[in-house]
Design an enzyme around this catalytic site. Sequence first.
Site: not given
Length: 215
Positions: A7, A32, A34, A36, A65, A67, A135, A173
């Site tokens: 990540s 990875h 992320d 958000m 990923h 979110m 998670m 993760d």
Amino acid sequence: MVKISPSVLTADFLELKQAIKEFESAGVDMLHLDVMDGLFVPNISFGVPVIKSIKQHTHLPCDVHLMIDRPHRYIEQFAAVSDILGFHYEAGSPVRQTLESIRSHGCKSCLTIKPNTSAKDIFPYLDACDMVLVMSVEPGFGGQKFLPSALQKLTELKEEIARRGLSVDLEVDGGINAETAPQAVAAGATVLVAGNYIFSAENISERVKEIRRLS
Ligand code: DX5
Ligand code: ZN
């Protein structure tokens, strides 16, 4: 062999190109990323333009990923820059429809669950998943402590996937390090995300190799 998906959340973003080159030579399997939105999770990270730039500089698959709240609104945009595209079961999107939409855009689909969601809740959708992400911390921040409750969920999912003869990767993760990586793999994880543990190392390549050796 377990797959490793570093990540980049805790990376120095101006040095990202160098970090990605190091990951490539260390033999990681994917990156990875992320995303958000400050709504589904309290933090804000990055979106499509940053992933697009990353993609231009690497052959590594992008494991995105999401979110974000109601992710189905953004599948088309993110699918254009992703190889694996995942979203949260809890994020307010029609689950099956969103998984199907991801596949129809040519990406592998991933359904993600937060620590308080049980594995059984997503059993009805496993046939539409190429990967499930469990998670092992509350989503939103890197550097948190691994929650052991993720282990039981990985095992339940592994057993259900095997019972139905499906082919679904199991990713974990949050809080992955030398101690928790082997536990997660023993429980059924096939893909390990690691952020802080990799970025805090003096030698990224050695740390990736260490995780592989221990798993
Ligand atoms: C947390 C993110 C993780 C995070 C992992 O919301 O989904 O991918 O960056 O970082 P570590 O490995 O530091 O827990
Ligand atoms: Zn993540």
